[in-house]
Design a protein around this motif. Structure first.
Motif, PDB file in Angstrom:
ATOM      1  N   ASP A 258       3.293  12.824 -16.852  1.00 45.90           N
ATOM      2  CA  ASP A 258       4.178  12.142 -15.921  1.00 45.90           C
ATOM      3  C   ASP A 258       4.044  12.687 -14.510  1.00 45.90           C
ATOM      4  O   ASP A 258       3.708  13.869 -14.301  1.00 45.90           O
ATOM      5  CB  ASP A 258       5.638  12.286 -16.367  1.00 45.90           C
ATOM      6  N   LEU A 259       4.339  11.838 -13.549  1.00 41.26           N
ATOM      7  CA  LEU A 259       4.422  12.222 -12.152  1.00 41.26           C
ATOM      8  C   LEU A 259       5.830  11.926 -11.649  1.00 41.26           C
ATOM      9  O   LEU A 259       6.494  11.022 -12.149  1.00 41.26           O
ATOM     10  CB  LEU A 259       3.401  11.452 -11.310  1.00 41.26           C
ATOM     11  N   ALA A 260       6.286  12.680 -10.666  1.00 43.95           N
ATOM     12  CA  ALA A 260       7.627  12.489 -10.124  1.00 43.95           C
ATOM     13  C   ALA A 260       7.751  11.095  -9.505  1.00 43.95           C
ATOM     14  O   ALA A 260       6.883  10.668  -8.730  1.00 43.95           O
ATOM     15  CB  ALA A 260       7.941  13.567  -9.087  1.00 43.95           C
ATOM     16  N   ASP A 261       8.848  10.392  -9.809  1.00 43.05           N
ATOM     17  CA  ASP A 261       9.022   9.033  -9.305  1.00 43.05           C
ATOM     18  C   ASP A 261       9.049   8.966  -7.785  1.00 43.05           C
ATOM     19  O   ASP A 261       8.598   7.981  -7.190  1.00 43.05           O
ATOM     20  CB  ASP A 261      10.320   8.434  -9.860  1.00 43.05           C
ATOM     21  N   PHE A 262       9.567  10.010  -7.114  1.00 43.69           N
ATOM     22  CA  PHE A 262       9.697   9.927  -5.661  1.00 43.69           C
ATOM     23  C   PHE A 262       8.338   9.860  -4.964  1.00 43.69           C
ATOM     24  O   PHE A 262       8.244   9.454  -3.798  1.00 43.69           O
ATOM     25  CB  PHE A 262      10.525  11.091  -5.103  1.00 43.69           C
ATOM     26  N   LEU A 263       7.272  10.224  -5.683  1.00 41.03           N
ATOM     27  CA  LEU A 263       5.934  10.137  -5.100  1.00 41.03           C
ATOM     28  C   LEU A 263       5.469   8.691  -4.913  1.00 41.03           C
ATOM     29  O   LEU A 263       4.425   8.453  -4.297  1.00 41.03           O
ATOM     30  CB  LEU A 263       4.935  10.885  -5.983  1.00 41.03           C
ATOM     31  N   PHE A 264       6.239   7.755  -5.429  1.00 41.54           N
ATOM     32  CA  PHE A 264       5.880   6.340  -5.330  1.00 41.54           C
ATOM     33  C   PHE A 264       6.945   5.540  -4.596  1.00 41.54           C
ATOM     34  O   PHE A 264       6.982   4.313  -4.659  1.00 41.54           O
ATOM     35  CB  PHE A 264       5.645   5.772  -6.734  1.00 41.54           C
ATOM     36  N   ALA A 265       7.805   6.229  -3.868  1.00 43.56           N
ATOM     37  CA  ALA A 265       8.915   5.575  -3.182  1.00 43.56           C
ATOM     38  C   ALA A 265       8.495   5.059  -1.814  1.00 43.56           C
ATOM     39  O   ALA A 265       7.497   5.492  -1.240  1.00 43.56           O
ATOM     40  CB  ALA A 265      10.070   6.562  -3.027  1.00 43.56           C
ATOM     41  N   GLY A 266       9.300   4.117  -1.307  1.00 40.87           N
ATOM     42  CA  GLY A 266       9.173   3.705   0.086  1.00 40.87           C
ATOM     43  C   GLY A 266       8.029   2.785   0.412  1.00 40.87           C
ATOM     44  O   GLY A 266       7.600   2.719   1.565  1.00 40.87           O
ATOM     45  N   VAL A 267       7.522   2.030  -0.568  1.00 39.58           N
ATOM     46  CA  VAL A 267       6.444   1.078  -0.280  1.00 39.58           C
ATOM     47  C   VAL A 267       7.064  -0.179   0.316  1.00 39.58           C
ATOM     48  O   VAL A 267       7.808  -0.894  -0.350  1.00 39.58           O
ATOM     49  CB  VAL A 267       5.650   0.740  -1.557  1.00 39.58           C
ATOM     50  N   ARG A 268       6.769  -0.445   1.592  1.00 39.41           N
ATOM     51  CA  ARG A 268       7.367  -1.576   2.304  1.00 39.41           C
ATOM     52  C   ARG A 268       6.423  -2.776   2.407  1.00 39.41           C
ATOM     53  O   ARG A 268       6.818  -3.835   2.858  1.00 39.41           O
ATOM     54  CB  ARG A 268       7.779  -1.152   3.721  1.00 39.41           C
ATOM     55  N   GLY A 269       5.188  -2.579   2.056  1.00 37.71           N
ATOM     56  CA  GLY A 269       4.204  -3.639   2.204  1.00 37.71           C
ATOM     57  C   GLY A 269       2.864  -3.025   2.556  1.00 37.71           C
ATOM     58  O   GLY A 269       2.608  -1.849   2.276  1.00 37.71           O
TER      59      GLY A 269
ATOM     60  N   PHE B 142       0.852  -1.189   0.000  1.00 41.24           N
ATOM     61  CA  PHE B 142       0.000   0.000   0.000  1.00 41.24           C
ATOM     62  C   PHE B 142       0.885   1.236   0.000  1.00 41.24           C
ATOM     63  O   PHE B 142       1.985   1.230   0.551  1.00 41.24           O
ATOM     64  CB  PHE B 142      -0.902   0.031   1.229  1.00 41.24           C
ATOM     65  N   SER B 143       0.398   2.296  -0.625  1.00 38.30           N
ATOM     66  CA  SER B 143       1.182   3.525  -0.752  1.00 38.30           C
ATOM     67  C   SER B 143       0.306   4.740  -0.482  1.00 38.30           C
ATOM     68  O   SER B 143      -0.327   5.273  -1.399  1.00 38.30           O
ATOM     69  CB  SER B 143       1.801   3.627  -2.154  1.00 38.30           C
ATOM     70  N   PRO B 144       0.273   5.213   0.758  1.00 44.34           N
ATOM     71  CA  PRO B 144      -0.475   6.437   1.046  1.00 44.34           C
ATOM     72  C   PRO B 144      -0.036   7.621   0.179  1.00 44.34           C
ATOM     73  O   PRO B 144      -0.865   8.421  -0.252  1.00 44.34           O
ATOM     74  CB  PRO B 144      -0.173   6.691   2.525  1.00 44.34           C
TER      75      PRO B 144
END
Length: 345
Positions: free
Chosen positions: A68-79, A18-20
């Motif tokens: 396009d959207l900035a890639d960092f907006l989808f970073a850090g998804v741990r589960g 999940f990615s808030p």
């Protein structure tokens, strides 16, 4: 066409998360575009007052109405336990140069908006300002609805897990989004307006992120970069997200007249697997009350149940679906729309 080549190790390491922050990005994209899908209008209609609390000018520059959207907006998804603060800590730790490079890809040949350019000129403090603006938006606009959204995300992942168990990776991918097809170890993603891309995942695996606000689109991250390949896809059950949980008037609903309002409302929600606790939250019932009603529906052949980890999940049967259709309470839980871009547009 984007081709992602998956080996055996990639299939073994494919996972859900999940990615808030993705929900922040996708919802902001709708705001910037000024086009809100009708299914999200109950949400958008109630958020105008919340915008008095956020930095709208900066946020629209961070997530503009562009392809396009900035890639960092989808970073850090741990589960499934990913938090907005954990994701934004990663953003705050990025160098100003890396953040500027991400935004340069978003804005392509155009200069950055002055408000964003000035923020990034401030170096680390500017990166923190961007993260703080995103955090403020989350708190004002998304967080009040997060329990509701998370219930739908959990139901989606439960459904996908069953597909994987019953039909393997090809069944999982075939149901994920109309633009996706897995054949012979190659995941083909139909994006006519994107440059062709081919990437061998090399054992990294694929990250699958269900999203409420990206509906009905599909976002592909990392097809040509060193980021872990990620698909942010439209969640199932979108038609149920913004229902207020109030049962329909029994005079207008034959099913409610037959079963009772609460049991009819439970059946409408069970187009995707849900736990009694999740159902209780959606309908404003106590978990014990939901369990009692579910037990009656199960004995009547209208729902089935199974254990997944520590939870018991319920889903309506084909008989219940037929009753809903006859009573005017159709499912609406499965989308059929296509998007034509690699990212929201």
């Amino acid at each position: 066409m984007i081709e992602l080549r998956l080996g055996a190790a990639d299939l073994c390491r494919t996972r859900f998360g999940f990615s808030p922050l993705s929900e922040v990005a996708a919802s902001l994209h709708m705001v910037s575009a000024g086009v809100v899908h009708p299914l999200h209008r109950p949400w958008s209609g109630g958020m105008r007052r919340a915008f008095d609390e956020v930095d709208v000018e900066l946020l629209k520059a961070v997530v503009p109405a562009r392809r396009d959207l900035a890639d960092f907006l989808f970073a850090g998804v741990r589960g499934r336990t990913t938090t907005i603060d954990g994701q934004l800590d990663i953003v705050r730790a990025m160098s100003p140069e890396a953040v500027r490079t991400d935004f340069a890809k978003v804005w392509e040949d155009e200069p950055l908006p002055p408000v964003l350019d000035r923020a990034l000129d401030a170096g680390t403090a500017g990166v923190h300002r961007v993260a703080d603006a995103l955090r403020g938006y989350w708190a004002a606009v998304i967080a009040p609805h997060w329990p509701r959204l998370r219930t739908v995300l959990e139901a989606d992942v439960s459904h996908r897990a069953r597909l994987l168990v019953e039909g393997g990776a090809e069944a999982l991918m075939a149901d994920l989004h109309p633009e996706i097809a897995l054949s012979g170890g190659v995941l083909n993603i139909d994006k006519p307006h994107c440059d062709p891309a081919v990437r061998d995942l090399g054992g990294q695996g694929l990250l699958l992120v269900p999203s409420v606000y990206v509906w009905p689109h599909l976002i592909v991250i990392g097809e040509l970069t060193d980021h872990q390949p990620t698909l942010v896809y439209a969640v199932r059950g979108i038609a149920h997200v913004w229902q207020d949980g109030a049962p329909r008037d029994a005079e207008d609903d034959a099913l409610a007249a037959l079963l009772g309002r609460t049991r009819a409302a439970l059946l409408r929600r069970l187009g995707a697997p849900l736990s009694p606790t999740a159902l209780a939250g959606l309908l404003g019932q106590s978990p014990s009350s939901a369990c009692q009603h579910l037990a009656v529906l199960r004995r009547s052949g209208l729902v089935r149940s199974w254990r997944q980890g520590r939870e018991v999940l319920y889903e309506r049967t084909a008989l219940a679906t037929a009753l809903l259709a006859a009573g005017g309470g159709g499912d609406g839980g499965r989308f059929r729309a296509n998007s034509a871009t690699a990212r929201p547009s």
